[in-house]
Motif scaffolding. Structure first.
Motif, short mmCIF file in Angstrom:
data_model
loop_
_atom_site.label_atom_id
_atom_site.label_comp_id
_atom_site.label_asym_id
_atom_site.label_seq_id
_atom_site.Cartn_x
_atom_site.Cartn_y
_atom_site.Cartn_z
N SER A 5 -29.60 20.12 5.46
CA SER A 5 -30.30 19.75 4.24
C SER A 5 -30.41 20.89 3.23
N GLU A 6 -30.44 22.15 3.68
CA GLU A 6 -30.71 23.25 2.76
C GLU A 6 -29.44 23.83 2.13
N ILE A 7 -28.27 23.59 2.72
CA ILE A 7 -27.04 24.20 2.22
C ILE A 7 -26.56 23.46 0.98
N VAL A 19 -25.86 29.79 2.08
CA VAL A 19 -26.06 30.11 3.50
C VAL A 19 -26.69 31.49 3.64
N ARG A 20 -26.20 32.44 2.85
CA ARG A 20 -26.76 33.80 2.91
C ARG A 20 -28.25 33.79 2.56
N ARG A 25 -33.98 34.15 4.21
CA ARG A 25 -35.33 33.58 4.18
C ARG A 25 -35.81 33.11 5.55
N GLY A 26 -34.93 33.20 6.55
CA GLY A 26 -35.32 32.80 7.89
C GLY A 26 -35.20 31.31 8.15
N LEU A 27 -34.64 30.55 7.20
CA LEU A 27 -34.46 29.12 7.40
C LEU A 27 -33.25 28.84 8.27
#
Length: 443
Positions: A5-7, A19-20, A25-27
């Motif tokens: 979901s975050e990429i 991705v970096r 951020r530790g996600l």
């Protein structure tokens, strides 16, 4: 856990940055699986090749690892391989890459009379006496058509890091030899640049490999013209001509030559840097022949690169101590020290040749290159051999630590054997052969 979901991103560089950022951020945590290429491409509405390129960039930067059918996962930030002695081991370390301390000239006599006057803020970065000597040393290696400027840094790795920093921005591509010298590999990865592997054979960087790297848009090329670490390869005259011809069409690519073995080398110096190159640097460290603790390298470069490099060596803050520079100049101007350096060069070459002969006699043909180490090809994976050698009291360095993309390098050992006496050398050769046999039986 697979993270989707975050990429985000519409290009390879945007996906890499996403991705970096999630990782910082530790996600995204070590071991997390990235989505399969097809799934992420469909979700982002991009071509599969775009995602594949992003994953490849992340892998070359050391941020992810590819597990084949196990997918692509966030890399565990384990300590990366470093040169030098291994800490906290009772094993005999034959993977150090160190010069023999008994062959490093004693600086005690030179220290007594080299101090001179104090050096104050605002003075030149490079000591005048060292500059005069180094100019002749470097001029002989550089095309006479090239204008040359000198500066000094705290060793070759420091020079490479500063040169890349003043030329590149994050995610720019850098061509590196494959297999690669560990400090160069780590400098590029930690700087946030993308590594583009260029295969190395017995004559140095391959023409096809450099051509592919240039077509991929590299902004810098880092090359070891002789005594390439770990392979020991040196550029032949014909190979250097072919590589210069390629680079002539890319004059603004920064070409960095790391001639780390310099005074100890038994091979002629053939350069990649032709008269058309507008951005270039030749680095020669004194660490191999005067000792690693000298932390001093001389860099010759084009005037613009030299000016930028000097600006990053502000006097009084991060310059190289003039006391250290004077000591280096005093030593390399001493006839007795130069004779010791010549003797050391002969010792390294002789001991490596003798050990290669021992390995060949035990059924492991090994060619002798140039440098402090031997690059030993094996018929089995090197990791298994190093495990067997540990049971026999030896700590060796497997080839996969130096690999960017060349899987064949994983079936090599890099051995530092020049300080072994004849009995220990024969025992190690015998143990390497036995370790190979043991791994073959298991396989």
């Amino acid at each position: 856990m697979t993270v989707q979901s975050e990429i985000a991103g519409a290009s390879a560089s945007e996906i890499v940055e996403s991705v970096r950022e999630q990782r910082e951020r530790g996600l995204l945590r070590p071991g997390d699986a990235l989505p399969p290429v097809r799934a992420l491409a469909e979700r982002l509405g991009v071509n599969r090749n775009t995602v594949m390129a992003a994953y490849r960039q992340l892998a070359l930067a050391g941020l992810v690892t590819s597990k084949g059918r196990g997918g692509t996962r966030i890399a565990d930030p384990d300590p990366i391989a470093q040169e030098g002695y291994a800490a906290d081991t009772v094993l005999r370390d034959v993977g150090t890459g160190n010069p023999d301390p008994d062959l490093i000239p004693d600086p005690s006599a030179a220290l007594a009379g080299m101090a001179g006057r104090p050096v104050l803020y605002g003075e030149p970065v490079i000591d005048r006496a060292l500059e005069g000597w180094a100019h002749d040393w470097m001029r002989a290696a550089v095309d006479p058509a090239l204008e040359l400027r000198l500066t000094v840094t705290s060793g070759a790795s420091d020079a490479i890091e500063r040169l890349l920093t003043q030329t590149l921005t994050r995610d720019d591509a850098v061509a590196l030899e494959d297999p690669c010298f560990l400090p160069s590999m780590n400098t590029v990865r930690l700087g946030g640049y993308r590594t583009v592997p260029v295969p190395v054979d017995s004559e140095g960087m391959t023409v096809a490999g450099l051509q592919a790297a240039l077509e991929a848009g590299v902004r810098a090329v880092v090359c070891t013209p002789r005594a390439q670490n770990p392979t020991g390869a040196s550029l032949s005259a014909a190979r250097a001509v072919a590589l210069r011809a390629l680079l002539a069409d890319h004059p603004y690519v920064l070409v960095i030559e790391d001639d780390h073995f310099s005074m100890l080398s038994s091979r002629p110096y053939h350069s990649l840097i032709g008269p058309q190159q507008l951005r270039w640097a030749l680095i020669r460290s004194v660490s191999k022949f005067l000792g690693p603790d000298m932390c001093l390298a001389v860099t010759a470069s084009d005037p613009e690169t030299a000016e930028r490099l000097a600006m990053r060596l502000s006097p009084g803050t991060i310059w190289v101590s003039h006391l250290l520079q004077r000591l280096a100049h005093t030593l390399v101007s001493d006839a007795d020290v130069l004779e010791r350096i010549r003797a050391a060069a002969a010792h390294y070459a002789d001991r490596n040749a003798a050990f290669a002969g021992r390995l060949s006699a035990h059924g492991l043909p090994t060619e002798v290159g140039d440098g402090l180490n031997l690059w030993v090809p094996l018929p089995v994976p090197a990791r298994g051999v190093t495990a067997q050698l540990m049971r026999r009291g030896w700590l060796a360095r497997p080839g996969d630590e130096f690999v960017l993309a060349d899987a064949a390098a994983a079936s090599h050992l890099r051995l530092t054997v020049h300080d072994l006496d004849d009995d220990d050398a024969e025992r190690l050769a015998r143990d390497v052969a036995a370790a190979v046999s043991a791994v073959s039986r298991v396989g």
